[in-house]
Design a protein around this motif. Structure first.
Motif, PDB file in Angstrom:
ATOM      1  N   TYR A 225      -8.677 -49.010  13.408  1.00 52.85           N
ATOM      2  CA  TYR A 225      -8.616 -47.663  12.865  1.00 52.85           C
ATOM      3  C   TYR A 225      -9.275 -47.613  11.490  1.00 52.85           C
ATOM      4  CZ  TYR A 225      -4.636 -48.960   9.860  1.00 52.85           C
ATOM      5  OH  TYR A 225      -3.835 -49.545   8.922  1.00 52.85           O
ATOM      6  N   THR A 289     -15.005 -47.654  15.939  1.00 53.62           N
ATOM      7  CA  THR A 289     -14.273 -46.721  15.085  1.00 53.62           C
ATOM      8  C   THR A 289     -15.161 -46.203  13.958  1.00 53.62           C
ATOM      9  OG1 THR A 289     -12.071 -47.544  15.589  1.00 53.62           O
ATOM     10  CG2 THR A 289     -12.398 -46.689  13.372  1.00 53.62           C
ATOM     11  N   VAL A 322      -9.673 -43.760  15.596  1.00 51.98           N
ATOM     12  CA  VAL A 322      -8.865 -44.866  16.132  1.00 51.98           C
ATOM     13  C   VAL A 322      -9.466 -45.288  17.468  1.00 51.98           C
ATOM     14  CG1 VAL A 322      -6.598 -45.508  17.083  1.00 51.98           C
ATOM     15  CG2 VAL A 322      -6.724 -44.084  15.033  1.00 51.98           C
ATOM     16  N   SER A 389     -11.899 -44.311  22.035  1.00 51.03           N
ATOM     17  CA  SER A 389     -12.015 -43.977  20.627  1.00 51.03           C
ATOM     18  C   SER A 389     -11.814 -42.481  20.432  1.00 51.03           C
ATOM     19  CB  SER A 389     -13.409 -44.420  20.196  1.00 51.03           C
ATOM     20  OG  SER A 389     -13.798 -43.747  19.049  1.00 51.03           O
ATOM     21  N   VAL A 395      -5.308 -40.288  10.720  1.00 57.85           N
ATOM     22  CA  VAL A 395      -5.229 -41.448  11.615  1.00 57.85           C
ATOM     23  C   VAL A 395      -4.175 -41.182  12.695  1.00 57.85           C
ATOM     24  CG1 VAL A 395      -4.560 -43.882  11.750  1.00 57.85           C
ATOM     25  CG2 VAL A 395      -6.100 -43.130   9.937  1.00 57.85           C
ATOM     26  N   ARG A 399      -4.904 -41.297  16.581  1.00 53.84           N
ATOM     27  CA  ARG A 399      -4.142 -42.273  17.357  1.00 53.84           C
ATOM     28  C   ARG A 399      -3.520 -41.615  18.590  1.00 53.84           C
ATOM     29  NH1 ARG A 399       1.202 -44.334  17.871  1.00 53.84           N
ATOM     30  NH2 ARG A 399       0.973 -46.562  18.277  1.00 53.84           N
ATOM     31  N   ALA A 421      -2.763 -48.852  14.964  1.00 49.34           N
ATOM     32  CA  ALA A 421      -2.649 -47.785  13.950  1.00 49.34           C
ATOM     33  C   ALA A 421      -1.252 -47.169  13.875  1.00 49.34           C
ATOM     34  CB  ALA A 421      -3.688 -46.683  14.187  1.00 49.34           C
ATOM     35  N   GLN A 424       0.533 -47.691   8.957  1.00 47.78           N
ATOM     36  CA  GLN A 424      -0.678 -47.810   8.144  1.00 47.78           C
ATOM     37  C   GLN A 424      -0.347 -48.169   6.711  1.00 47.78           C
ATOM     38  OE1 GLN A 424      -1.893 -43.932   9.255  1.00 47.78           O
ATOM     39  NE2 GLN A 424      -1.330 -44.682  11.263  1.00 47.78           N
TER      40      GLN A 424
END
Ligand code: AMP
Ligand code: GLY
Length: 424
Positions: A225, A289, A322, A389, A395, A399, A421, A424
């Motif tokens: 990520y 990513t 991600v 992806s 994020v 995700r 991810a 974080q």
């Protein structure tokens, strides 16, 4: 520009996907995913490049670089992004790389180099006796899977036997590096290098272990990520000043004119960046990513690096991305190939499914899957099959979208980590 990409994995798909937005892209050999954005040419990479005469060749994987493909292409007058065998030694020989780090003053784990098991055991034993644990690493290239991080001397002893006595890693394990185990967290810094000049791309975090919670064996990478909240500008600056810049200077002093990616595997120990290793190519799945976040200008940046012109910057337009890797059951050990893969045609528009290890389905070999196929017809052909992806405003959003898509993609034995991810 007309750009030829050498390779056929997830990294090359991501590069092709990005570069095809602004350029005409060819890939050799490519894969079924790459063929959606580029013309794939199966053949010898050097002859293909000579015939095609592209404006730029981008060499994806390390092996052709180690074997001198970039050098041979340059002899033919081609413009190449990717180091020659001299720079590629970072991946061909950890012994070389660690020695140069030491010479350049790059912070890295203390180490010793061994070609016989007895001296390796002595070194490992001494470190454990001193209360330190170690990592045992094959000096040669072993697809990122050869490193054994050891909790006990017995584990180190076994790894040493495997590499130096049983020859399980072949030539790659004929020399080993024993180094102190570092405790910290990692990030990947990809720098586009032209001699001693460089531009770093957004930082990504990789998940190297096969199983959730960082358990199981090391793999090529199970997901990534970006951005990585913990990596602020100051930390990137430190990593560039202590890890990237001095190495480029040291290479210059050794007569190495480096043109390609220098990928620094960084471990942050008590807040300070240390270099675990360098790779001489784009990281995979990091690139899957990172490419999702870039704006325009990547082709120009790579071309400038290849030709030694001033490096333009490349914009970062997308806040977060991600990638979740879907692997074959058994990876990184033995796994089955040729398993039909089905990707629904209506995945969220933020999702791109990069093909890492796929091959076209042979039509002379009908399977049930043909009747229930989704978009595209292909089979698994590698340990890491796909990189799912997704992008998002954060994020967390990227995700959620990546996992939602990953759930909907089917193939027998599909294996994925659930915690990419997550924290974080
Ligand atoms: P390398 O190929 O050298 O980057 O090693 C692969 C992975 O093994 C790294 O990404 C780390 O997760 C782990 N590793 C390598 N060296 C060390 C070390 N000295 N201490 C702790 N973990 C390490
Ligand atoms: N994902 C780590 C590598 O490309 O080596």
């Amino acid at each position: 520009m007309r750009i030829l990409i050498i390779g056929g994995g997830g990294r090359e798909h991501a590069l092709a996907w990005k570069l095809a937005q602004e350029h005409t892209v060819y890939a050799c050999p490519g894969n079924p995913g790459i063929s959606q954005v580029a013309e794939c040419i199966v053949g010898d990479p050097l002859s293909t490049a000579i015939q095609l005469r592209p404006d730029l060749v981008v060499v994806g994987p390390e092996n052709p670089l180690i074997e001198g493909l970039a050098d041979r292409m340059r002899v033919e007058g081609l413009t190449v992004f990717g180091p020659g065998t001299d720079g590629a030694q970072h991946e061909a020989s950890k012994a070389f790389s660690k020695t140069l780090m030491q010479e350049a003053g790059v912070p890295t784990a203390p180490f010793s180099i061994h070609t016989d098991a007895a001296s390796a055991r002595m070194a490992a034993k001494a470190r454990f006796d001193a209360g330190q644990s170690v990592a045992v690493k094959p000096s040669g290239a072993a697809l990122g899977k050869g490193v054994v991080v050891c909790d006990t001397y017995e584990e180190a002893d076994e790894a040493i036997a495997m590499m130096l006595e049983d020859g399980d890693l072949g030539e790659a394990g004929e020399t080993v590096v024993i180094e102190d185990r570092l405790r910290g967290w990692e990030f990947s810094l990809l720098s586009v290098v032209s001699g001693t000049e460089f531009v770093s791309l957004p930082v990504a975090q990789d998940y190297k272990r096969a199983l959730d919670g960082d358990r199981g064996p090391n793999t090529g990478g199970m997901g990534t990520y970006s951005p990585v909240a913990k990596v602020d500008e100051e930390l990137v600056q430190k990593a560039e000043d202590r890890i990237v810049r001095p190495m480029l200077q040291a290479m210059k002093e050794h007569g190495i004119d480096y043109r390609g990616v220098l990928f620094s595997g960084v471990m942050v120990v008590e807040g300070e960046p240390m270099c675990l290793e360098y790779n001489v190519r784009f990281g995979d799945p990091e690139t899957q990513t990172v490419m999702r976040r870039l704006g325009s200008g990547l082709g120009e940046l790579l071309y400038a690096a290849a030709t030694g012109q001033p490096l333009p910057s490349v914009s970062v337009d997308v806040p977060a991305a991600v990638t979740v890797v879907l692997a074959s059951s058994g990876y990184p050990g033995a796994y089955a190939k040729g398993i039909p893969v089905s990707i629904p045609g209506d995945l969220d528009e933020s999702v791109v499914v990069f093909h890492a290890g796929t091959a076209p389905m042979r039509r002379d070999e009908p399977t049930d899957a043909l009747s229930r196929r989704g978009e595209g017809e292909f089979v698994s052909a590698g340990g890491r099959v796909l990189g799912v992806s997704a992008t998002g405003a954060t994020v967390a959003e990227a995700r959620a979208k990546a996992y939602a898509a990953a759930e909907r993609i089917e193939f027998e034995g599909k294996m994925l980590r659930r915690d990419i991810a997550a924290e974080q």
